[in-house]
Write an enzyme that holds these catalytic residues in place. Structure first.
Site, PDB file in Angstrom:
ATOM      1  N   LYS A  92       0.839  -1.209   0.000  1.00  9.25           N
ATOM      2  CA  LYS A  92       0.000   0.000   0.000  1.00  9.25           C
ATOM      3  C   LYS A  92       0.869   1.252   0.000  1.00  9.25           C
ATOM      4  O   LYS A  92       0.470   2.312  -0.504  1.00  9.25           O
ATOM      5  CB  LYS A  92      -0.976  -0.012   1.175  1.00  9.25           C
ATOM      6  CG  LYS A  92      -0.318   0.002   2.533  1.00  9.25           C
ATOM      7  CD  LYS A  92      -1.343  -0.126   3.646  1.00  9.25           C
ATOM      8  CE  LYS A  92      -0.614  -0.157   4.988  1.00  9.25           C
ATOM      9  NZ  LYS A  92      -1.421  -0.651   6.080  1.00  9.25           N
ATOM     10  N   ASP A 168      13.435 -16.785 -28.451  1.00  7.13           N
ATOM     11  CA  ASP A 168      12.165 -16.344 -29.039  1.00  7.13           C
ATOM     12  C   ASP A 168      11.963 -14.865 -28.776  1.00  7.13           C
ATOM     13  O   ASP A 168      12.492 -14.303 -27.810  1.00  7.13           O
ATOM     14  CB  ASP A 168      10.994 -17.067 -28.346  1.00  7.13           C
ATOM     15  CG  ASP A 168      10.676 -18.420 -28.953  1.00  7.13           C
ATOM     16  OD1 ASP A 168      11.153 -18.700 -30.067  1.00  7.13           O
ATOM     17  OD2 ASP A 168       9.936 -19.193 -28.297  1.00  7.13           O
ATOM     18  N   GLY A 354      18.061  -6.831 -34.053  1.00  6.62           N
ATOM     19  CA  GLY A 354      18.319  -6.033 -35.261  1.00  6.62           C
ATOM     20  C   GLY A 354      19.794  -6.001 -35.636  1.00  6.62           C
ATOM     21  O   GLY A 354      20.131  -5.959 -36.826  1.00  6.62           O
TER      22      GLY A 354
HETATM   23  C1  LIG Z   1      14.714  -3.821 -23.586  1.00 10.66           C
HETATM   24  S1  LIG Z   1      15.705  -5.201 -23.211  1.00 10.66           S
HETATM   25  C2  LIG Z   1      15.007  -6.515 -24.215  1.00 10.66           C
HETATM   26  C3  LIG Z   1      15.583  -6.550 -25.551  1.00 10.66           C
HETATM   27  C4  LIG Z   1      14.777  -7.356 -26.522  1.00 10.66           C
HETATM   28  O1  LIG Z   1      13.971  -8.181 -26.157  1.00 10.66           O
HETATM   29  C5  LIG Z   1      14.942  -7.129 -27.928  1.00 10.66           C
HETATM   30  O2  LIG Z   1      14.164  -7.681 -28.703  1.00 10.66           O
HETATM   31  C6  LIG Z   1      16.031  -6.276 -28.429  1.00 10.66           C
HETATM   32  O3  LIG Z   1      16.040  -6.258 -29.821  1.00 10.66           O
HETATM   33  P1  LIG Z   1      17.106  -5.419 -30.628  1.00 10.66           P
HETATM   34  O4  LIG Z   1      16.687  -5.538 -32.055  1.00 10.66           O
HETATM   35  O5  LIG Z   1      17.059  -4.006 -30.127  1.00 10.66           O
HETATM   36  O6  LIG Z   1      18.452  -6.041 -30.397  1.00 10.66           O
END
Ligand SMILES: CSCCC(=O)C(=O)COP(=O)(O)O
Length: 403
Positions: A92, A168, A354
């Site tokens: 709380k 995943d 990416g």
């Molecule tokens: C915010 S931490 C989790 C990072 C993640 O799950 C992710 O998919 C990062 O992807 P990126 O393409 O930025 O490497």
């Protein structure tokens, strides 16, 4: 155990921080104190919280002080689980004006009730036979709605590039086109084939989903199907769901904690829960073998001091808990590997989505660029020097640079 106390630090503001600390210490434990008859006080004293510190950091324009207060709570007030802990020290109170939960220090007796990570850094390194370098993980981009064959192709491409783990996407819940157990079996087979080709094992972290009452059973079935690792959205399901999975002797795989939802807790300077506690201490206590968190440099950057503290909580000696792997993430590309190595050292997982899939030569080339970058930093070589021997790294540096 009953004599031991849990120390909790909050950031808050008040005219008098010491008085506020005293009020919280009573309010969060026995409710009222000075109004109680002596006999009742004697009865409840063992449960009473105590204000043990108040440190002013700033004086605000309205005359209030902003600063840290520390309260000690008797361990006997809690059962040995994180829901009890968080409700008892911040339930709380989290709704009572400007107050942020910063840190919790646990006595040994409380820690001992938590098994923590089942594998930890050393167990995962043993499984991969990789002891002297940061590990490399690749993230599926994306999973949702893709035909199973596309996912198989993506998995193979990432594995052939030499990554240690493939995970995943955390939003992969509706997986009817590539059901959980079927893809675990399929990717296991591909992992065998790529290991025969590259000599490197690769672990697949499958997203564990479903009703909370089914999680343990689904995890066991995943293990029977050959799962290597489970990805888990801890904050969405609750720390205790992770705790129960990690404590189950039949769930014999490492568990990777995703930070999804963490942004609802930590970004405010005045409210919520600090990241080192939220994604560091509590994740390890609940049993995460690997913990993803926003790196200090990517597209959703975390404050650097907090990111380093978070990683420290995952790896510092803590009772008998195994160490969890820090996985600084988001916007990571090969040019950031020297900075990652400088900040987080050997015991980390370099993690990219990416930064692997966006490589001009595709995911295999993207993974190879990272492998070259990691080998370079461990050998004390610059990326520029290493790129003369790795076309993939050279292309990556041209695309992303070194910042
Ligand atoms: C915010 S931490 C989790 C990072 C993640 O799950 C992710 O998919 C990062 O992807 P990126 O393409 O930025 O490497």
């Amino acid at each position: 155990m009953s004599e031991q106390r849990i120390l909790v630090t909050y950031l808050t503001q008040a005219k008098d921080l010491q008085k506020k600390a005293e009020a919280i210490a009573v309010g969060m434990t026995v409710g009222s104190w000075t109004d109680l008859p002596a006999a009742k006080q004697a009865d409840l004293k063992p449960y009473l919280g105590e204000a043990v510190g108040a440190q002013v950091l700033d004086t605000l324009e309205n005359g209030e002080s902003r600063g840290l207060i520390t309260i000690s709570y008797p361990v006997r007030n809690f059962t040995a689980d994180i829901p009890s802990l968080l409700t008892g020290v911040f339930g709380k109170l989290s709704m009572d004006g400007k107050i942020k939960l910063i840190d919790i220090q646990f006595p040994e007796a409380f820690l001992a009730a938590f098994p923590g990570p089942k594998y930890g850094i050393s167990g995962i390194r043993d499984r991969l036979g990789a002891h002297n370098r940061p590990l490399l993980m690749s993230i599926f981009k994306s999973c949702l709605g893709l035909p199973f064959d596309d996912l198989k192709t993506q998995f193979r491409a990432q594995a052939l590039g030499g990554v240690d783990l493939v995970k995943d996407d955390e939003i992969f819940f509706a997986d009817d086109r590539a059901p959980f157990l079927e893809r675990i079996r399929a990717f296991k087979q591909i992992a065998r084939e790529t290991e025969a080709e590259t000599g490197k094992p690769v672990l697949y972290a499958a997203n564990l989903t479903g009703p909370v009452t089914d999680l343990t059973e689904r995890a066991k079935r995943a293990v029977e199907a050959g799962a290597d690792c489970l990805l888990f959205n801890v904050l969405a399901f609750g720390y205790d769901a992770l705790h129960r999975l990690a404590a189950d002797p039949d769930v014999q795989v490492p568990i990777m904690a995703h930070p999804a939802l963490a942004g609802a807790y930590y970004p405010s300077p005045d409210y919520g829960i600090g990241t080192p506690l939220l994604l560091g201490k509590l994740m390890r206590l609940a049993g995460a073998d690997l913990v993803l968190f926003p790196s200090p440099y990517g597209n959703v950057a975390l404050n650097k001091e907090e990111a380093l503290k978070l990683a420290e909580h995952l790896t510092e000696p803590t009772g008998t808990l195994r160490k969890s792997f820090p996985v600084p993430s988001a916007g990571i590309h090969p040019g950031l590997v020297p900075q990652l190595y400088e900040d987080f050292g050997l015991d980390q997982v370099v993690n990219a989505g990416g930064g692997i899939h966006g490589h001009p030569g595709g995911a295999t080339a993207g993974a190879r660029a990272f492998v070259a970058a990691i080998n370079a930093v461990v050998a004390g070589q610059t990326l520029e020097d290493a790129s003369s021997e790795s076309a993939e790294l050279s292309q990556a540096l041209q695309k992303w640079g070194t910042k």
